[in-house]
Structures are given as structure tokens and as C-alpha cells.
Design an enzyme around this catalytic site. Structure first.
Site, PDB file in Angstrom:
ATOM      1  N   ARG A 159     -30.212  72.110  27.125  1.00  0.00           N
ATOM      2  CA  ARG A 159     -30.460  73.087  28.099  1.00  0.00           C
ATOM      3  C   ARG A 159     -29.251  74.338  27.639  1.00  0.00           C
ATOM      4  O   ARG A 159     -29.367  75.407  27.656  1.00  0.00           O
ATOM      5  CB  ARG A 159     -30.175  72.852  29.337  1.00  0.00           C
ATOM      6  CG  ARG A 159     -31.457  72.235  30.228  1.00  0.00           C
ATOM      7  CD  ARG A 159     -32.170  71.140  29.333  1.00  0.00           C
ATOM      8  NE  ARG A 159     -33.356  70.640  29.919  1.00  0.00           N
ATOM      9  CZ  ARG A 159     -33.390  69.441  30.714  1.00  0.00           C
ATOM     10  NH1 ARG A 159     -32.221  68.757  31.041  1.00  0.00           N
ATOM     11  NH2 ARG A 159     -34.569  69.137  31.210  1.00  0.00           N
ATOM     12  N   ASP A 188     -35.169  68.523  24.090  1.00  0.00           N
ATOM     13  CA  ASP A 188     -35.942  68.628  25.348  1.00  0.00           C
ATOM     14  C   ASP A 188     -36.874  69.934  25.221  1.00  0.00           C
ATOM     15  O   ASP A 188     -36.803  70.638  24.321  1.00  0.00           O
ATOM     16  CB  ASP A 188     -34.768  68.901  26.629  1.00  0.00           C
ATOM     17  CG  ASP A 188     -35.238  68.092  27.638  1.00  0.00           C
ATOM     18  OD1 ASP A 188     -36.292  68.488  28.250  1.00  0.00           O
ATOM     19  OD2 ASP A 188     -34.614  67.232  28.311  1.00  0.00           O
ATOM     20  N   HIS A 260     -40.923  66.114  28.033  1.00  0.00           N
ATOM     21  CA  HIS A 260     -39.950  66.857  27.728  1.00  0.00           C
ATOM     22  C   HIS A 260     -39.895  67.173  26.240  1.00  0.00           C
ATOM     23  O   HIS A 260     -38.831  67.187  25.452  1.00  0.00           O
ATOM     24  CB  HIS A 260     -38.560  66.268  28.037  1.00  0.00           C
ATOM     25  CG  HIS A 260     -38.292  66.381  29.595  1.00  0.00           C
ATOM     26  ND1 HIS A 260     -37.819  67.412  30.437  1.00  0.00           N
ATOM     27  CD2 HIS A 260     -38.369  65.326  30.614  1.00  0.00           C
ATOM     28  CE1 HIS A 260     -37.616  67.103  31.584  1.00  0.00           C
ATOM     29  NE2 HIS A 260     -37.870  65.802  31.798  1.00  0.00           N
ATOM     30  N   ASP A 322     -39.170  60.007  30.864  1.00  0.00           N
ATOM     31  CA  ASP A 322     -38.901  60.545  32.354  1.00  0.00           C
ATOM     32  C   ASP A 322     -40.022  61.736  32.483  1.00  0.00           C
ATOM     33  O   ASP A 322     -40.249  62.316  31.480  1.00  0.00           O
ATOM     34  CB  ASP A 322     -37.571  60.876  32.619  1.00  0.00           C
ATOM     35  CG  ASP A 322     -37.027  62.026  31.719  1.00  0.00           C
ATOM     36  OD1 ASP A 322     -37.247  62.127  30.612  1.00  0.00           O
ATOM     37  OD2 ASP A 322     -36.249  62.865  32.177  1.00  0.00           O
ATOM     38  N   GLU A 323     -40.398  62.036  33.757  1.00  0.00           N
ATOM     39  CA  GLU A 323     -40.971  63.200  34.037  1.00  0.00           C
ATOM     40  C   GLU A 323     -42.085  63.689  33.122  1.00  0.00           C
ATOM     41  O   GLU A 323     -42.324  64.851  32.963  1.00  0.00           O
ATOM     42  CB  GLU A 323     -40.023  64.268  34.312  1.00  0.00           C
ATOM     43  CG  GLU A 323     -38.908  64.033  35.375  1.00  0.00           C
ATOM     44  CD  GLU A 323     -37.812  65.021  35.251  1.00  0.00           C
ATOM     45  OE1 GLU A 323     -37.636  65.411  36.519  1.00  0.00           O
ATOM     46  OE2 GLU A 323     -37.395  65.680  34.539  1.00  0.00           O
ATOM     47  N   TYR A 414     -24.842  61.764  39.057  1.00  0.00           N
ATOM     48  CA  TYR A 414     -25.158  63.216  38.509  1.00  0.00           C
ATOM     49  C   TYR A 414     -24.041  63.919  38.630  1.00  0.00           C
ATOM     50  O   TYR A 414     -23.808  64.522  39.856  1.00  0.00           O
ATOM     51  CB  TYR A 414     -26.539  63.606  38.869  1.00  0.00           C
ATOM     52  CG  TYR A 414     -27.893  63.028  38.243  1.00  0.00           C
ATOM     53  CD1 TYR A 414     -27.860  61.707  37.539  1.00  0.00           C
ATOM     54  CD2 TYR A 414     -28.708  63.809  37.808  1.00  0.00           C
ATOM     55  CE1 TYR A 414     -28.816  61.191  36.766  1.00  0.00           C
ATOM     56  CE2 TYR A 414     -29.957  63.386  37.025  1.00  0.00           C
ATOM     57  CZ  TYR A 414     -29.938  62.170  36.637  1.00  0.00           C
ATOM     58  OH  TYR A 414     -30.928  61.357  36.022  1.00  0.00           O
ATOM     59  N   PHE A 415     -23.471  64.255  37.514  1.00  0.00           N
ATOM     60  CA  PHE A 415     -22.130  65.254  37.641  1.00  0.00           C
ATOM     61  C   PHE A 415     -22.578  66.714  37.520  1.00  0.00           C
ATOM     62  O   PHE A 415     -21.570  67.745  37.259  1.00  0.00           O
ATOM     63  CB  PHE A 415     -21.057  64.840  36.696  1.00  0.00           C
ATOM     64  CG  PHE A 415     -20.605  63.581  36.703  1.00  0.00           C
ATOM     65  CD1 PHE A 415     -20.877  62.493  37.830  1.00  0.00           C
ATOM     66  CD2 PHE A 415     -19.797  62.804  35.782  1.00  0.00           C
ATOM     67  CE1 PHE A 415     -20.306  61.307  38.213  1.00  0.00           C
ATOM     68  CE2 PHE A 415     -19.055  61.631  35.949  1.00  0.00           C
ATOM     69  CZ  PHE A 415     -19.457  60.856  37.131  1.00  0.00           C
ATOM     70  N   ASP A 416     -23.869  67.122  37.484  1.00  0.00           N
ATOM     71  CA  ASP A 416     -24.427  68.437  37.506  1.00  0.00           C
ATOM     72  C   ASP A 416     -24.499  68.876  39.153  1.00  0.00           C
ATOM     73  O   ASP A 416     -24.750  69.889  39.355  1.00  0.00           O
ATOM     74  CB  ASP A 416     -25.546  68.655  36.889  1.00  0.00           C
ATOM     75  CG  ASP A 416     -26.813  67.860  37.245  1.00  0.00           C
ATOM     76  OD1 ASP A 416     -26.730  66.584  37.807  1.00  0.00           O
ATOM     77  OD2 ASP A 416     -28.024  67.996  36.843  1.00  0.00           O
ATOM     78  N   TRP A 468     -26.264  67.132  33.117  1.00  0.00           N
ATOM     79  CA  TRP A 468     -27.201  67.948  32.681  1.00  0.00           C
ATOM     80  C   TRP A 468     -26.906  69.114  32.757  1.00  0.00           C
ATOM     81  O   TRP A 468     -26.112  69.562  33.600  1.00  0.00           O
ATOM     82  CB  TRP A 468     -28.578  67.639  33.545  1.00  0.00           C
ATOM     83  CG  TRP A 468     -29.057  66.274  33.440  1.00  0.00           C
ATOM     84  CD1 TRP A 468     -28.734  65.160  34.459  1.00  0.00           C
ATOM     85  CD2 TRP A 468     -29.855  65.670  32.649  1.00  0.00           C
ATOM     86  NE1 TRP A 468     -29.241  64.270  34.176  1.00  0.00           N
ATOM     87  CE2 TRP A 468     -30.118  64.361  33.027  1.00  0.00           C
ATOM     88  CE3 TRP A 468     -30.544  66.179  31.445  1.00  0.00           C
ATOM     89  CZ2 TRP A 468     -30.756  63.288  32.202  1.00  0.00           C
ATOM     90  CZ3 TRP A 468     -31.260  65.162  30.723  1.00  0.00           C
ATOM     91  CH2 TRP A 468     -31.259  63.868  31.164  1.00  0.00           C
ATOM     92  N   THR A 469     -27.155  70.188  31.610  1.00  0.00           N
ATOM     93  CA  THR A 469     -26.595  71.467  31.470  1.00  0.00           C
ATOM     94  C   THR A 469     -27.502  72.666  31.794  1.00  0.00           C
ATOM     95  O   THR A 469     -27.038  73.645  31.279  1.00  0.00           O
ATOM     96  CB  THR A 469     -25.874  71.472  30.347  1.00  0.00           C
ATOM     97  OG1 THR A 469     -26.992  71.445  29.333  1.00  0.00           O
ATOM     98  CG2 THR A 469     -24.934  70.347  30.021  1.00  0.00           C
ATOM     99  N   GLU A 470     -28.356  72.700  32.759  1.00  0.00           N
ATOM    100  CA  GLU A 470     -29.268  73.835  33.020  1.00  0.00           C
ATOM    101  C   GLU A 470     -28.426  74.917  33.422  1.00  0.00           C
ATOM    102  O   GLU A 470     -28.439  76.018  33.353  1.00  0.00           O
ATOM    103  CB  GLU A 470     -30.374  73.563  34.165  1.00  0.00           C
ATOM    104  CG  GLU A 470     -31.542  72.472  33.612  1.00  0.00           C
ATOM    105  CD  GLU A 470     -31.232  71.306  33.999  1.00  0.00           C
ATOM    106  OE1 GLU A 470     -30.265  70.716  33.811  1.00  0.00           O
ATOM    107  OE2 GLU A 470     -32.305  70.479  34.267  1.00  0.00           O
TER     108      GLU A 470
HETATM  109  C1  ACM Z   1     -33.674  62.893  34.558  1.00  0.00           C
HETATM  110  O1  ACM Z   1     -32.969  63.187  35.210  1.00  0.00           O
HETATM  111  N1  ACM Z   1     -34.741  63.563  34.481  1.00  0.00           N
HETATM  112  C2  ACM Z   1     -33.434  61.580  33.816  1.00  0.00           C
END
Ligand code: ACM
Ligand code: ZN
Length: 534
Positions: A159, A188, A260, A322-323, A414-416, A468-470
Site C-alpha cells: 500500500r 497486494d 489481493h 484472505d478476503e 493490528y498496529f494500523d 498495514w500501510t494504507e
Molecule cells: C488481513 O488483514 N486482511 C489479513
């Protein structure tokens, strides 16, 4: 008047100094006794490695000292009379069961550190933390070992991209807190970040998005109009892996499938269900364009994994999972024919077919797979390790199926997520609320009925913090979101549960900021302000 007297008294008896030199070690060691007196480290201190067993560990230690103090220490095989740090194999501690264990003794005249190379490395990190606060190291005895074998931190470089040097700085920070796994999220929808020689378009096309959404995605969102890209060459990857290995950190690459995958499909649309064309994603979320499970896609993915396996010596490859949207699969003639042929009752089973087939390939090459907890849906691949992110339910289910589990529930791993209630003074984050004390309180082994407790101890190998870096656009912001939450997580993963104590942790952390300031780490200071400390 009384307080002035007290102040002068403290100065005269050195009380202030003694106060400053509390051993601010994070994570707190398993066993520690402090004594009176100090070892005064200076430029003349000799590093003794009489059998030349730890050149790599001492070299990293010297790099750290150079950054902190501006000098390195000489290494010798001969022990002087005094003022030395003797590092040797020894036979103390619990190294048969815990190769990462070490014993550290600090006395006025010398320091002794014993262990296997990985234990010695962790012991040197303990010393770096002490020296970084004060070169007068308090006399003490430490007998240390980790509570969990998987102590991970993740970084999403898709991201937003972080340079090799920034990734190495992140590894320095992981090492300081005795993390031993770096989960590198390399592919991704918004960018493919690893050079694959057989498929150059993965990076020439897949690593660059046309522009990036500004703020949160919505129908009316604006875009910045600026191309954004970056990737690691295979030489870069080798350097980062060597850098991590020297710090006793295993690098786990994540190559996402079947979802992804839009950046990969922008480059090679023939491996989708519809044929494309697709852009590299310019906004955040999960998308409908996923790999189509046809034979040519598996050949493509296996060739990619062949190159990945050469670059990463780790026993595991993370294959994502995932997803994954099932929308295209539902109307794809290829997918539907395959489901009929393989007697798969729905698209979840098709996803499991996908993961099983990749697992079989990787197992045949001696590698194990890790997947996010969606890989449980439709049936788990026989040897897969499950990373439980949608809470801990997936992890519990996987351990009941006798599969290895890594816990990384969104809350609190989740540290975001935000770390303060005071959102308006925080940088824009994805949402959520994971304050420092919640991370600290996290226990990878959940409270379960007695019958399940032994299973949990056997199969839950540890936990991980995910970044995660969005909404994390620069490396200082990675540090801001990760530190000190990774410090709290390190204690949840290393320190015996019965020794954990949040107020004591915060006290040590406050002192530890002397070191963070010297390292110019851009850490979050929320915990220093009682009004916003939860
Ligand atoms: C994830 O946060 N989609 C693994
Ligand atoms: Zn298809």
C-alpha cells in the site's frame, strides 16, 4: 524548603543517579536480580570471544554501539584483567529446550554473557538497551528465555513502499525487542514489490499505480494524480534477508493468492477469470479480480514461488488466502467446470482446492505454508499453519484440527489502528482502537476450558503485530504506529505471564525513551500524557 533539602540530599548521596539506572529492559527478562555498583563501559572495554564463536553477533553489537555512542569496541581472544565483556558458550541456562536463552552477569570488573549464538544475540540486545540508557551498567544477573517461539512483526510494503534501508531500520527495531520473525507483505492489489525474473511485467507494470486515493475511499473520493511505485530487486531481497539473518530474524515472504492479486493481474490478465484489462488498484479495499484456478495460473504461480523459495531460506511461505472475492468464480466457465470435475460443492471449496494445490507444490519443495484464517473455509490444507486475524476463533478452530497457529487478532495486534482516544490529534488511521495497555494485556494462549488448554499450548506457537500501510505513508509514521506497541507485544511474547505488570512496563518504557531518542525513533508519546493514557 524541605524539597530543596531533599534534592540536595539526593544529589549528595547519588540517589538521583541510582534512580536513573534502574534496568529498563524490554521485554522484561524471565529472571533478573540487580545488585549494587556499576560496570562502566568505555572505549577501552574489550569484547572477549576466546574461541571466535560469535563474530557475527559481536559485529552487529558494534554497529549498534557505533550508532549510540560513536565508537566500536575492540574484539580479542584474550581476557584482560578487567573492563571486558566475555562472551562464551558456557553451559548455564536452558539452552537445550530454548536455544534463544542466555545468561548475563554484570559486575563492576567485567560482564559475562553465555549462550548459543541466538541466545548471545538476545543477551547483547539486553546490553544495548542498558548501555543506550547509561554506559554505567547496573550490576545484575539475568537468566532469560522466551515464552513463545514465534515472535513476529509484519510490514505491508504494497500500500506504501518502504526502501531497503527503511526495512533494515525496522529490522533493527525488531531485533532490539527480541522479535525473531519478520513477515514481509510483498504483494497486494496496489503494488507488486518483488522482482521475479521470469515475469518482468510483475514489476514493470504491477509495481506502479497510476495514482492514489486521498483519505478514505468513497464514491466521491479524490485522487492525487501522482504515479506511485517501488519494488525490491532480487539483490535487495538477498541483502535484507542477510541483514535479518545476522540479527537472528527469519524473514517470511507473503505472496498473496488467490485474492489481493490485482497488481499481478494488471501485468498478466490472462490468469484472471475475465481476461482483463485491469489497472493496479488505486484505492483501498478487497477487489473482485482474483486468480482463476486454471492450470496455466498454477504454472505461473509455481514459477514465481520457485524464485521466491531461492531467495528466502525460511521453512515457511505465507500464501495469503484472505478476503478472496468469489464473484468472478461464480460466473466463470473455467471455475465452474473445475468445481464439477473435482466435486467441489461451493466456491469456498474451490478456494481450498486452490490452497491445497499450492501447498502440495510447496511441500514437495520442502516448504510449509502459512495462510490467513480464511483458509479454514472450505477445508484446511493438510499441513497449513493458520494466522488468526479475524479474532481468535479461527486460531482455536485450527488448533482443534491439530494445526499450528499464530495469533494476530485485529484487536489488539493490528498496529494500523488508533492508539489514542484523541483521534483528532492523531494521524488518519484505518480505524479501530488498540491502546498500549490492550496490546500489553494480550495473551496468545486464550483462556479456554481445561481440556483445550493443553492443545492450545501445543499448537499456538506465538503471535504477531501487523502494520498495514494504507494510511501509513512514510517510515517515521511506521515507527509512530509500531513503537511502543511493539515493545508491549514483545513482553506479551517473551516475558512469563506471571511476571507481566503494566505499570512496571510503563516505568521501564519511560526510561527506555532515552535510548529511543538517541536512535531518533519516531515513537508515539501517547503513554507519556496521563490525560490520554487509557
Ligand atoms: C488481513 O488483514 N486482511 C489479513
Ligand atoms: Zn475462473
Amino acid at each position: 524548603m524541605r524539597s530543596i533539602f531533599l534534592f540536595l540530599f539526593c544529589l549528595s548521596c547519588g540517589y538521583a543517579n541510582a534512580q536513573k539506572s534502574v534496568a529498563a529492559i524490554i521485554p522484561l527478562p524471565k529472571e533478573m536480580k540487580t545488585d549494587t555498583g556499576f560496570f562502566n563501559l568505555n572505549k577501552e572495554t574489550i569484547l572477549v570471544d576466546s574461541l571466535n564463536e560469535f563474530p557475527g553477533e559481536l559485529s552487529v553489537f558494534n554497529i549498534q554501539l557505533q550508532k549510540l555512542l560513536g565508537y566500536e569496541l575492540p574484539i580479542s581472544t584474550h581476557k584482560p584483567e578487567h573492563n571486558y565483556i566475555n562472551v562464551f558458550h558456557g553451559h548455564e541456562g536452558n539452552r537445550n529446550t530454548f536455544p534463544e536463552s542466555y545468561v548475563l552477569r554484570v559486575a563492576r570488573k567485567d560482564i559475562e554473557l553465555t549462550g548459543l549464538p541466538e541466545g548471545v544475540f538476545h543477551g547483547l540486545q539486553t546490553l544495548v538497551q542498558l548501555i543506550g540508557v547509561n554506559t554505567a551498567v547496573p550490576a545484575l544477573y539475568i537468566n532469560d528465555q522466551p515464552a513463545f517461539s514465534w515472535r513476529g512483526m509484519h510490514l505491508d510494503v504494497c500500500r506504501h513502499f518502504f526502501t531497503k534501508e527503511e526495512v533494515e531500520r525496522y529490522l533493527d527495531e525488531l531485533a532490539l525487542y527480541k522479535f525473531n520473525v519478520f513477515h514481509w507483505h510483498l504483494t497486494d492489489d496496489q503494488g507488486w514489490r518483488i522482482e521475479i525474473k521470469q515475469f518482468p511485467k510483475l514489476t514493470s507494470i504491477g509495481s506502479i499505480r497510476k495514482e492514489t486515493v486521498i483519505g478514505k475511499p468513497s464514491d466521491t473520493a479524490r485522487y492525487d494524480g501522482k504515479p506511485y511505485g517501488g519494488f525490491y530487486t532480487q539483490e535487495d531481497i538477498k541483502e535484507v534477508v542477510a541483514y535479518a539473518t545476522a540479527r537472528h530474524i527469519t524473514v517470511i515472504p507473503e505472496i498473496e493468492m488467490p485474492g489481493h492479486a490485482q497488481a499481478a493481474l494488471a501485468a498478466y490478465p490472462q490468469y484472471s477469470c475475465t481476461g482483463g484489462p485491469f489497472p493496479v488498484a488505486t484505492t483501498w479495499g478487497a477487489f473482485d479480480e482474483v486468480y482463476c484456478p486454471k492450470d496455466s495460473t498454477f504454472v505461473f504461480l509455481e514459477k514465481i514461488l520457485d524464485e521466491v523459495m531461492v531467495l528466502f531460506p525460511a521453512p515457511y511461505i505465507h500464501i495469503g488466502g484472505d478476503e478472496c472475492s468469489k464473484k468472478r468464480w461464480k460466473t466463470c466457465t473455467n471455475c465452474q467446470a473445475l468445481m464439477k470435475k473435482e466435486h467441489l460443492k461451493d466456491e469456498n471449496e474451490l478456494q481450498s482446492y486452490f490452497i491445497r494445490r499450492i501447498e502440495k507444490y510447496l511441500n514437495s519443495k520442502g516448504k510449509q505454508i502459512i495462510g490467513w484464517d480464511e483458509i479454514l473455509e472450505g477445508g484446511l490444507a493438510p499441513n497449513a499453519t493458520v494466522m488468526s486475524w479475524r479474532g481468535i476463533k479461527g486460531g482455536i478452530k485450527a488448533m482443534e484440527l491439530k494445526h499450528q497457529v499464530i495469533m494476530t487478532p485485529g484487536k489488539p495486534c493490528y498496529f494500523d489502528h488508533y492508539q489514542s482516544k484523541d483521534r483528532k490529534n492523531e494521524p488518519l488511521a484505518i480505524g479501530g482502537y488498540n491502546p498500549l495497555d490492550a496490546v500489553y494485556a494480550f495473551e496468545p494462549i486464550p483462556v479456554l476450558p481445561a481440556a483445550q488448554q493443553a492443545t492450545a499450548r501445543q499448537y499456538i506457537i506465538g503471535a504477531q503485530g501487523n502494520v498495514w500501510t494504507e494510511y501509513i505513508t512514510s517510515f517515521p509514521q511506521v515507527e509512530y504506529m509500531s513503537v511502543p506497541r511493539m515493545c508491549a507485544l514483545s513482553e506479551a511474547l517473551w516475558t512469563p505471564l506471571k511476571k507481566k505488570n503494566y505499570p512496571d512496563f510503563v516505568k521501564r518504557l519511560k526510561q527506555h525513551t532515552i535510548l529511543l531518542d538517541k536512535m531518533q525513533v519516531h515513537y508515539a508519546k501517547v503513554f507519556l500524557h496521563p490525560s490520554t493514557t487509557p
